[in-house]
Write an enzyme that holds these catalytic residues in place. Structure first.
Site, mmCIF file in Angstrom:
data_model
loop_
_atom_site.group_PDB
_atom_site.id
_atom_site.type_symbol
_atom_site.label_atom_id
_atom_site.label_comp_id
_atom_site.label_asym_id
_atom_site.label_seq_id
_atom_site.Cartn_x
_atom_site.Cartn_y
_atom_site.Cartn_z
ATOM 1 N N HIS A 135 0.820 -1.229 0.000
ATOM 2 C CA HIS A 135 0.000 0.000 0.000
ATOM 3 C C HIS A 135 0.845 1.268 0.000
ATOM 4 C CE1 HIS A 135 -3.696 -2.225 0.481
ATOM 5 N NE2 HIS A 135 -3.302 -2.775 1.614
ATOM 6 N N ASP A 140 -2.613 -10.428 -2.556
ATOM 7 C CA ASP A 140 -3.181 -9.999 -1.269
ATOM 8 C C ASP A 140 -4.674 -9.698 -1.447
ATOM 9 O OD1 ASP A 140 -2.008 -8.548 1.530
ATOM 10 O OD2 ASP A 140 -3.856 -7.633 0.769
ATOM 11 N N HIS A 195 -6.239 -7.168 -0.459
ATOM 12 C CA HIS A 195 -6.436 -5.737 -0.720
ATOM 13 C C HIS A 195 -5.667 -5.305 -1.971
ATOM 14 C CE1 HIS A 195 -6.782 -6.375 3.715
ATOM 15 N NE2 HIS A 195 -7.867 -5.650 3.545
ATOM 16 N N ASP A 233 -4.326 -12.911 3.350
ATOM 17 C CA ASP A 233 -5.618 -12.462 3.894
ATOM 18 C C ASP A 233 -6.795 -12.832 2.990
ATOM 19 O OD1 ASP A 233 -4.549 -10.616 2.126
ATOM 20 O OD2 ASP A 233 -4.593 -8.937 3.549
HETATM 21 N N1 Q9C Z 1 -10.161 -2.655 11.224
HETATM 22 C C1 Q9C Z 1 -2.514 -5.212 4.139
HETATM 23 O O1 Q9C Z 1 -3.126 -6.264 4.081
HETATM 24 N N2 Q9C Z 1 -7.941 -1.306 7.225
HETATM 25 N N3 Q9C Z 1 -3.083 -4.088 4.582
HETATM 26 C C2 Q9C Z 1 -8.564 -2.390 7.907
HETATM 27 C C3 Q9C Z 1 -9.843 -3.093 9.893
HETATM 28 C C4 Q9C Z 1 -6.646 -1.469 6.647
HETATM 29 C C5 Q9C Z 1 -4.457 -4.074 5.005
HETATM 30 C C6 Q9C Z 1 -9.541 -1.957 8.929
HETATM 31 C C7 Q9C Z 1 -6.339 -2.746 5.950
HETATM 32 C C8 Q9C Z 1 -4.932 -2.739 5.411
HETATM 33 C C9 Q9C Z 1 -1.072 -5.161 3.778
HETATM 34 ZN ZN ZN Z 2 -4.161 -7.146 2.619
#
Ligand code: Q9C
Ligand code: ZN
Length: 353
Positions: A169, A205, A207, A294
């Site tokens: 990110h 991933d 995301h 994830d």
């Molecule tokens: N409470 C990666 O997997 N927001 N980043 C989540 C949950 C951020 C994920 C909110 C998610 C970022 C590298």
């Molecule tokens: Zn992620």
């Protein structure tokens, strides 16, 4: 495959992240990496070592991907945070004010003297705590990425950069999504600089890899492909749509495959096949895989339903590209299963390679 693990990772340890109006426990915790390392000790895939890279070469590799102003900010961020108020030494640094984009009239060219404002300038969410050990951990992770790229450029089939915080990110001059330095982009650029002419990044991933997309968006020498939760409903929300195909010389060299929340292994594997066809059509001579686990059904913040038993075949499918491959460890927050899932995938790759 050789694994380079980051000995500084545990120094990056956030207390809380902002989520919908309250502070919640961080998902991106040191145990994630420890579980992968423990599983690699149980089921070895090859040598495990910290990276041994020259400090000047490391700084140069990081600077190929990130801007000087952002790197200078990161290097002193913790000291600047504590200088604002000595009591800050017990608190994570989190942003709470942002300049948004230039179209809103806010200026990005003037560097604020106020550290809280600088933190907002260089970030896009309030879920990525910056702590006392963050810079050393992020730099150690970049070293893992560089060492893995050097290993593959030296003729080995694959290498694994096992590090946290994750990277995909993080953009040219911003942090977010738990990421500070873009390890996958550093590896891809290092492969280019070592003589690989066409490098593909295939991000698996959950995301969207917005940072990596942004870094290479106007370039034709690095293809970026990502399969991920549809940003219409999923983080990072503001990038990752199917109509983002690259710009300028890079037009046609970005491919997004957004999938609805709830997607299972069959549709996910079909998207992976599409991604792999794009990598093949591009004529890549090296591959970087930002490896997020994830997509797992038990992930606490994600929405796909892959099972532990699915990951070996994913690794085998990635090996089917027939390319020298660098893996960088990204997301995956089901801590008890992340090691098994990661090693299942990497073992599947290695068996099929
Ligand atoms: N409470 C990666 O997997 N927001 N980043 C989540 C949950 C951020 C994920 C909110 C998610 C970022 C590298
Ligand atoms: Zn992620």
């Amino acid at each position: 495959m050789k694994t380079f693990h980051n000995p500084h990772h545990a120094g990056h340890v956030g207390q809380q992240e902002m989520f919908r109006g309250r502070m919640v426990a961080c998902h991106e915790v040191p145990a994630r990496l420890d579980f992968v390392l423990a599983e690699l000790q149980r089921r070895p895939l090859g040598p495990l070592a910290p990276p041994a890279v020259d400090a000047a070469a490391l700084d140069a590799a990081i600077a190929r991907v990130h801007g000087a102003r952002y790197l200078a900010f990161l290097a002193t961020a913790w000291d600047d945070w504590v200088a604002m108020d000595p009591a800050n030494s017990q608190r994570d640094a989190l942003p709470s004010v942002w300049p948004l984009a230039n179209r809103h009239g806010f200026r990005h060219d003037v560097l604020p003297h106020n550290f809280a404002a600088r933190l907002g300038l260089f970030s896009f969410d309030s879920g990525s705590p910056l702590t006392a050990g963050t810079w050393a951990a992020a730099r150690g992770g970049a070293a893992c990425a560089l060492a893995a790229a050097q290993t593959v450029a030296g003729g080995e089939r694959s290498a694994f950069a096992l590090t946290r915080p994750p990277g995909h990110h993080a953009g040219p001059d911003f942090l977010g999504g738990y990421c500070f330095l873009n390890n996958a982009a550093i590896a891809a650029q290092a492969l280019r600089d070592a003589g690989h002419a066409r490098v593909a990044v295939l991000d698996v991933d959950y995301h969207h890899g917005n940072g990596t997309q942004t870094i290479f968006y106007e370039r034709a020498d690095v293809l970026t492909v990502s399969l991920h939760g549809d940003p219409a409903t999923e983080y990072p929300f503001f990038l990752g749509h199917a109509d983002e195909r690259g710009a300028g010389a890079g037009t046609g060299f970005n491919l997004n495959l957004p999938l609805p929340r709830g997607t299972g292994v069959q549709a996910w594997r079909a998207a992976l096949d599409t991604a792999l066809r794009a990598v093949g059509d591009f004529g890549a001579d090296a591959l970087v895989v930002p490896l997020g686990l994830d997509t797992f059904e038990g992930d606490p913040i994600s929405g796909f339903t892959l099972k532990t038993s699915d990951y070996a075949a994913v690794g085998a499918a990635l090996a089917g590209a027939g390319l020298p491959t660098v893996f960088t460890f990204e997301g995956g927050y089901a801590v008890d299963e992340v090691g098994t899932n990661a090693v299942n995938l990497l073992e599947g790759f290695q068996r099929a390679a």
